[in-house]
Every structure is written in structure tokens, then in C-alpha cells.
Design a protein around this motif. Structure first.
Motif, PDB file in Angstrom:
ATOM      1  N   CYS A  74      -6.408   0.507   4.438  1.00 39.34           N
ATOM      2  CA  CYS A  74      -5.151  -0.155   4.796  1.00 39.34           C
ATOM      3  C   CYS A  74      -5.253  -0.765   6.198  1.00 39.34           C
ATOM      4  O   CYS A  74      -5.657  -0.080   7.141  1.00 39.34           O
ATOM      5  CB  CYS A  74      -4.024   0.878   4.737  1.00 39.34           C
ATOM      6  SG  CYS A  74      -2.418   0.247   5.254  1.00 39.34           S
ATOM      7  N   ASN A  84       0.843  -1.199   0.000  1.00 38.88           N
ATOM      8  CA  ASN A  84       0.000   0.000   0.000  1.00 38.88           C
ATOM      9  C   ASN A  84       0.878   1.249   0.000  1.00 38.88           C
ATOM     10  O   ASN A  84       1.789   1.367   0.820  1.00 38.88           O
ATOM     11  CB  ASN A  84      -0.897   0.012   1.234  1.00 38.88           C
ATOM     12  CG  ASN A  84      -1.863  -1.157   1.253  1.00 38.88           C
ATOM     13  OD1 ASN A  84      -2.093  -1.802   0.239  1.00 38.88           O
ATOM     14  ND2 ASN A  84      -2.426  -1.430   2.409  1.00 38.88           N
ATOM     15  N   CYS A 105      -2.203   1.301   8.581  1.00 43.95           N
ATOM     16  CA  CYS A 105      -2.297   2.718   9.001  1.00 43.95           C
ATOM     17  C   CYS A 105      -3.731   3.242   8.985  1.00 43.95           C
ATOM     18  O   CYS A 105      -3.982   4.332   9.492  1.00 43.95           O
ATOM     19  CB  CYS A 105      -1.383   3.587   8.142  1.00 43.95           C
ATOM     20  SG  CYS A 105      -1.944   3.789   6.445  1.00 43.95           S
ATOM     21  N   CYS A 119       0.218   4.156   0.964  1.00 43.61           N
ATOM     22  CA  CYS A 119       0.028   5.053   2.111  1.00 43.61           C
ATOM     23  C   CYS A 119       1.161   4.923   3.122  1.00 43.61           C
ATOM     24  O   CYS A 119       1.628   5.913   3.680  1.00 43.61           O
ATOM     25  CB  CYS A 119      -1.321   4.776   2.768  1.00 43.61           C
ATOM     26  SG  CYS A 119      -1.736   3.036   2.948  1.00 43.61           S
ATOM     27  N   CYS A 120       1.617   3.689   3.387  1.00 48.08           N
ATOM     28  CA  CYS A 120       2.633   3.507   4.434  1.00 48.08           C
ATOM     29  C   CYS A 120       3.726   2.508   4.034  1.00 48.08           C
ATOM     30  O   CYS A 120       4.724   2.388   4.752  1.00 48.08           O
ATOM     31  CB  CYS A 120       1.971   3.050   5.729  1.00 48.08           C
ATOM     32  SG  CYS A 120       1.051   1.516   5.553  1.00 48.08           S
TER      33      CYS A 120
HETATM   34 ZN    ZN Z   1      -1.109   2.126   5.031  1.00 51.59          ZN
END
Ligand code: ZN
Length: 112
Positions: free
Chosen positions: A100, A48, A103, A50-51
Motif C-alpha cells: 500500500c 486498499n 500505510c 488495510c487503511c
Molecule cells: Zn493501506
């Protein structure tokens, strides 16, 4: 600020990865259906963004249609009320939420 919850998952405005204003027609639909929805866990290809900690996401899928008046109707509602679609063009419209598992950041994906 929490927008809605699906089972034990909270969907907060500050965790949304896109511009929430672009989804102002979609959020009320999810809000209204939240108590009837559930989620699955899936693995995506690649981590992912995002993190970069996991490739696992919670996914919520709402299958439905948009009628001639631009109103959203779920597949279930339509199945329970088949005359609703009579003489109308119903366009497939699927709302997917990906969140996710690490996170908690989330997105909305629309399939038309
Ligand atoms: Zn994430």
C-alpha cells in the motif's frame, strides 16, 4: 524488522498482513533477488482494505518456475540457461508483492 528492500522500499515483517510463517519458503527467494528487482505503481479496484485511504499499490513481480526438485528458478535464469529445464517439468510460479502506498502494509500473492 526489515525482511528485504526493493530500491527505496522497505518490506518489514510487522507490516505484513498475512501470517508470515506460511511464506517461509518464499521470503528467502525474494531476499536473494532483492537487488535485481524493481517496482511499479498500480491502481487496484476499490480502496486498499488495510487503511481505506487509497487504491494505489506498489507492485513487484517475480516470474519463474518450480522444477522437479521443488526449486524456484526465475524466468531470466531459465532463459540464460535453457538446458536447465531439459527433461524436467517446469511449473509456472509467479510471486507478486503488493504494498500500500499510504500505510506501507503489504501482502504476497502467488500465482501457480
Ligand atoms: Zn493501506
Amino acid at each position: 524488522m526489515r525482511l528485504f528492500s526493493i530500491n527505496d522500499l522497505n518490506f518489514n515483517e510487522e507490516d505484513f498482513l498475512d501470517n508470515i510463517n506460511e511464506y517461509e519458503d518464499i521470503i528467502p527467494i525474494i531476499e536473494e533477488l532483492q537487488n535485481f528487482l524493481s517496482y511499479d505503481e498500480i491502481e487496484c479496484v476499490g480502496e486498499n482494505e488495510c487503511c481505506n485511504k487509497t487504491n494505489k499499490n506498489y507492485i513487484v513481480e517475480i516470474q519463474g518456475f518450480i522444477d522437479g526438485n521443488d526449486e524456484f528458478i526465475t524466468k531470466e535464469e531459465l532463459e540464460n540457461n535453457p538446458t536447465r529445464a531439459q527433461g524436467e517439468i517446469m511449473d509456472l510460479f509467479v510471486i507478486r508483492l503488493y504494498k500500500c502506498v499510504d500505510c506501507g502494509k503489504w501482502i504476497i500473492d502467488i500465482l501457480e
